[in-house]
Enzyme design. Structure first.
Site, PDB file in Angstrom:
ATOM      1  N   PRO A  90      38.314  47.999  62.839  1.00 35.91           N
ATOM      2  CA  PRO A  90      38.092  49.314  63.456  1.00 35.91           C
ATOM      3  C   PRO A  90      38.124  50.467  62.464  1.00 35.91           C
ATOM      4  O   PRO A  90      37.599  51.537  62.749  1.00 35.91           O
ATOM      5  CB  PRO A  90      39.230  49.425  64.476  1.00 35.91           C
ATOM      6  CG  PRO A  90      39.692  48.028  64.721  1.00 35.91           C
ATOM      7  CD  PRO A  90      39.482  47.311  63.423  1.00 35.91           C
ATOM      8  N   GLU A 117      47.258  41.531  64.540  1.00 36.48           N
ATOM      9  CA  GLU A 117      47.460  42.957  64.322  1.00 36.48           C
ATOM     10  C   GLU A 117      46.592  43.508  63.195  1.00 36.48           C
ATOM     11  O   GLU A 117      46.195  44.669  63.210  1.00 36.48           O
ATOM     12  CB  GLU A 117      48.937  43.237  64.009  1.00 36.48           C
ATOM     13  CG  GLU A 117      49.276  44.700  63.808  1.00 36.48           C
ATOM     14  CD  GLU A 117      49.070  45.523  65.078  1.00 36.48           C
ATOM     15  OE1 GLU A 117      48.885  46.738  64.964  1.00 36.48           O
ATOM     16  OE2 GLU A 117      49.096  44.924  66.183  1.00 36.48           O
ATOM     17  N   ARG A 155      16.705  40.037  61.717  1.00 37.14           N
ATOM     18  CA  ARG A 155      15.401  40.453  62.225  1.00 37.14           C
ATOM     19  C   ARG A 155      14.662  41.352  61.238  1.00 37.14           C
ATOM     20  O   ARG A 155      13.460  41.592  61.390  1.00 37.14           O
ATOM     21  CB  ARG A 155      15.551  41.143  63.578  1.00 37.14           C
ATOM     22  CG  ARG A 155      16.333  42.433  63.546  1.00 37.14           C
ATOM     23  CD  ARG A 155      16.687  42.915  64.946  1.00 37.14           C
ATOM     24  NE  ARG A 155      15.548  42.910  65.837  1.00 37.14           N
ATOM     25  CZ  ARG A 155      14.608  43.834  65.868  1.00 37.14           C
ATOM     26  NH1 ARG A 155      14.691  44.847  65.013  1.00 37.14           N
ATOM     27  NH2 ARG A 155      13.610  43.770  66.704  1.00 37.14           N
ATOM     28  N   ASP A 170      11.324  50.167  65.072  1.00 36.85           N
ATOM     29  CA  ASP A 170      12.460  50.148  65.989  1.00 36.85           C
ATOM     30  C   ASP A 170      13.177  51.485  66.019  1.00 36.85           C
ATOM     31  O   ASP A 170      13.111  52.271  65.072  1.00 36.85           O
ATOM     32  CB  ASP A 170      13.483  49.083  65.548  1.00 36.85           C
ATOM     33  CG  ASP A 170      13.065  47.701  65.977  1.00 36.85           C
ATOM     34  OD1 ASP A 170      12.264  47.588  66.917  1.00 36.85           O
ATOM     35  OD2 ASP A 170      13.548  46.731  65.377  1.00 36.85           O
TER      36      ASP A 170
END
Length: 245
Positions: A90, A117, A155, A170
């Site tokens: 994160p 953790e 891709r 895209d």
């Protein structure tokens, strides 16, 4: 492209890597996948890969030894300049299409998928080249993030998609959201395809698509326009669109 994934749950990747475009890319030898249960590298007699954090606190922390040994084992043959070692966490930089394009230039991507953790800080400081987060939220582990990155990078590789222009146009690849698409029938329940797309006039079609991309970005993701160097024509379109949004 070679992908190596260090995880405690290799079975999570079976369906994703064995389906659709990712599977076809492997069958055509455009990519290879190596999913590793790094518990196998543990020197602990119970094959533990985590321990309590020094200084106290809740949760368990991944120990450095299994991760270091696994990385050293799978990197001994390739030049370090041709690979990236990615820590899913994160705290990492938020993942973007631009980052996917950057990673697609390498020959080997190694993913470290943590649980518990967190990681022993020595893993972060002395092994990895990139720390990546796929969004501002917390998952139970890094596996889903690794799958997202593998899919988005694969891709982009030459030969993976049937239409080589698909990835180029895209959303986010141009810095804008993608323009609308239409297919047959021309008239569906009174809802018609824009005339310009039926005209066969490619210059007009390209201009319409550019305008629609600007309009959609302005409406849905105006933040993307803040850092874009807008042309005079794009600025004029934006001024016009603002009056109708």
């Amino acid at each position: 492209m070679r992908y190596d994934v260090l995880t405690l749950f290799p079975e999570m990747f079976t369906g994703v890597l064995g389906s659709s475009i990712l599977k076809k890319a492997e069958e055509r030898k455009l990519v290879s996948y190596n999913v590793i249960d790094f518990r196998a590298y543990s020197e602990d007699k119970h094959s533990r890969v985590d321990d309590y954090p020094y200084g106290g606190g809740g949760g368990m922390v991944l120990t450095p030894q299994p991760i270091f040994d696994a990385i050293e084992d799978i990197t001994k043959e390739k030049s370090s300049g041709k690979r990236r070692i990615i820590l899913l966490c994160p705290q990492g930089e938020r993942y973007t299409q631009r980052k996917a394009e950057e990673l697609a230039e390498f020959e080997q991507l190694i993913f470290i998928c943590g649980h518990y953790e967190g990681y022993d800080e020595r893993i972060r400081e002395h092994l990895v080249t990139d720390e990546i987060s796929i969004g501002d939220y917390v998952l139970t582990g890094g596996e889903l993030g690794a799958m997202v990155i593998i899919d988005s990078v694969t891709r982009l590789l030459t030969g993976v998609l049937g239409n080589e222009t698909s990835a180029v146009t895209d959303s986010f690849s141009t810095g804008l959201l993608e323009y609308p698409h239409y297919t047959r029938p021309v008239d569906f329940r009174g809802l018609k395809v824009p005339d310009v797309l039926l005209s066969g006039h490619h210059k007009n079609i390209d201009e319409w698509r550019h305008q629609e991309a600007i309009k959609r970005t302005l409406k849905r993701r105006p933040d993307l326009l803040k850092d874009r160097e807008l042309s005079k024509r794009e600025k004029e379109w934006i001024d016009t669109f603002k009056d109708n949004l």
